[in-house]
Design an enzyme around this catalytic site. Sequence first.
Site, short mmCIF file in Angstrom:
data_model
loop_
_atom_site.label_atom_id
_atom_site.label_comp_id
_atom_site.label_asym_id
_atom_site.label_seq_id
_atom_site.Cartn_x
_atom_site.Cartn_y
_atom_site.Cartn_z
N HIS A 34 -5.45 -11.02 -19.22
CA HIS A 34 -6.38 -9.90 -19.46
C HIS A 34 -5.76 -8.55 -19.11
CE1 HIS A 34 -9.89 -7.36 -19.45
NE2 HIS A 34 -9.79 -7.18 -18.13
N HIS A 61 -5.54 -3.30 -12.43
CA HIS A 61 -6.90 -2.78 -12.32
C HIS A 61 -7.91 -3.75 -11.70
CE1 HIS A 61 -7.65 -4.85 -16.23
NE2 HIS A 61 -8.91 -4.84 -15.85
N GLU A 68 -10.36 -5.78 -6.66
CA GLU A 68 -11.69 -6.38 -6.80
C GLU A 68 -11.66 -7.91 -6.76
OE1 GLU A 68 -15.15 -6.43 -10.20
OE2 GLU A 68 -13.99 -4.60 -9.90
N ASP A 69 -10.64 -8.53 -7.38
CA ASP A 69 -10.67 -9.98 -7.59
C ASP A 69 -9.58 -10.75 -6.86
OD1 ASP A 69 -12.86 -9.75 -9.26
OD2 ASP A 69 -11.65 -9.43 -11.05
N ASP A 116 -10.08 -1.84 -20.98
CA ASP A 116 -10.60 -3.04 -20.31
C ASP A 116 -11.84 -3.56 -21.04
OD1 ASP A 116 -11.21 -4.95 -18.21
OD2 ASP A 116 -12.65 -3.49 -17.46
N ASP A 159 -21.88 7.36 -49.57
CA ASP A 159 -20.66 7.79 -48.87
C ASP A 159 -20.06 6.66 -48.05
OD1 ASP A 159 -22.69 7.65 -47.08
OD2 ASP A 159 -22.36 9.60 -46.14
#
Length: 761
Positions: free
Chosen positions: A83, A107, A111-112, A174, A294
């Site tokens: 990812h 990134h 957090e993880d 992301d 259009d």
Amino acid sequence: MVYRRHRPTQMMAATESVAVAPTAPVARPAKPRARMMRQYDLVERVRSYNPNTNEDLLNRAYVYAMKAHGSQTRASGDPYFSHPLEVAAILTDLKLDDATIVAALLHDTIEDTEATRAEIDQIFGPEIGALVEGLTKLKRLELVSREAKQAENLRKLLLAIADDVRVLLVKLADRLHNMRTLDFVPTESRRRIAEETLDIYAPLAGRMGMQEMREELEDLSFRTLDPEAYTVVMQRLDALAERNRNLIGEIEDQLSNNLRHRGLGARVYGRRKKPFSIWTKMERKSIGFEQLSDIFGFRVVVNDIESCYRALGIVHTTWPVVPGRFKDYISTPKQNDYRSIHTTVIGPGNQRVELQIRTEEMDQIAERGIAAHAFYKEGAGSPTEFLKRESNAFAWLRHTIGILSESANPEEFLEHTKLELFHDQVFCFTPKGKLIALPRHANVIDFAYAVHTDVGNSAVGCKINGKFAPLSSELQNGDEVEVLTSEAQAAPPSAWETLAVTGKARAAIRRATRTAVRDQYVGLGRRIVERLFERAKIEYADDKLKGALPRLARTSIEDVMAAVGRGEIKASHVARAMYPDYKEERVARYGVKKGLAAKLKEKSSEPPRSPVAIPIGGINSDLPVKFAPNGGAVPGDRIVGIVTPGEGITIYPIQAPALKDFEEEPERWLDVRWDIEDSVPQRFPARIRVENVNEPGALAQIATVIAEHDGNIDNISMQRRSPDFTETTIDLEVYDLKHLSAILAQLRAKAVVARVERVNG
């Protein structure tokens, strides 16, 4: 967006990552796994547009992120590390600098994984550490609702973006990769994430001029939220493209040849609109697919601005122009930095041809927005400082974030964010020629606050194109607006909040209203406190109260006075905090009743003014005042004030029967007196009850008497008491007791009136 408004459930988790394993098994579509990008692939992609790239930095980030994520997997079963790699690949397509690519790789680490901000600062430097921190969601939020958590995460993200725009670019990349892999996520989460993308991230990309990314985010969300509609539109588009394949090529050739024969080199290419854009237009205009004229547009890309206008002249002299379809965004760029000339002509085969004429630089900015600026070039300075100078879109974003950050609560912040991101625009001018960009459907109130908050707060009228108009008038492109102000209006009416369209105007009105109400409570509290001190014959001084603030659990004198005015603190508590020996004089129950009875017997209509009575100047005074709900009060009445916590003072005539309800609460009674300026006439509420003959024209006669004597009727209710008589209750506004008495006397003189009396609540 018209489409999204049909969705009753709004998005719930504003920065919630999709890249997590689901809690329950999900049917996963069969899909061959793509080979993960290797270190040398990443370096080569960056070197292709930035020969001076720091290869060592990229390699270290690649290895660090791969080790940090270790054996983590995504919902698809792919290694989690795939990812951040894909996010970095998207950003290399946008040709971004090394720090942004590294931040993309890292990134999700804070957090993880076990990684920390301090560790990233140490290994990669504080610049990259700040980027990664800005992309990390707040943890363990102590908030009640998912909407509040969403708003707080979004607030953190936007504030980080204001510091460094590259946070936004990584976040959008992301979200784009997460949307591309959304099929692996549980159905409920899938819908929530798609709605969130359509509400926040796609409009944000559009506001930053990143049209390609916006369109892909919209289409991926559309496919998830309404797969049936998406499939139908795609099938119709494919069929139309097949049918018109030769026509599109013919139009491109004719345009290119005509421009070349007139000595103008240009790159011409056709492009069809995206499914979501077509669907929203069909819904907005309530038309079918066949009525769209259009669906295909053509870009004419030339070398310089002068050539844009030359190309326009050639096109307009070759084919008939469709009236009302010309827009010049070169002389007046959009707020997201978009510049181009739009026109529509009747081209080959009598087909409508929509043209966008622009330079190569404009074409890059139209597709990639703020990402089109080459951050990696030497001498550009920091991206944020560079964009402050070069980008209207980023200036708008920073300004908007500053307004949004003042929202009082998370839900209010989220509401304003959606408002600011979503609207199309109209362009208006001040009398001095300053351009003001506003959302479509904005009115003069929004315009006034866009000029300056003080202008909005003091606005009392306006002129649009030289003609007087209401402040609620909706503005159109090209309007010249003059806002008329008055220093006498310190705060706007609270009702304006429902009329305003922009988040800035709504926030400013709400803030000014809160400030005005607080000022009223501060003024009321101060008068109550000073009155008590004067009656108790003890000295009051702000300096002495300042020393007693800790005992009152307040941080400022204004906080104390506002609390007294709202009824949260008694004035006697303030006295005791300042003078611990102070003893409150308590009034016995019978004393209140006795005092009330005595007041009821008084006949004097002009009592002497008590030095400690609080002056009442009317409903627009600097005190939070309202009048008795069932009868009001008018100057000339002997009056008393009843304090209601959180609501202010209610003024009753001393003869009002409703006062009996407060006999057990002497602390709520206030001595008040009228303080009306004769030079500024004001109307006050009163109620009368008329028993009139039930015959045609009776009500008209009653209303005529009131109108001829300059009374104003607010409300009328009628009740049949007998076949011959009707009881009519009238709420009206008069100047004073003398004015009311004159109206009552004239009504009694009418033959249709059997009886008339004043009603006291």
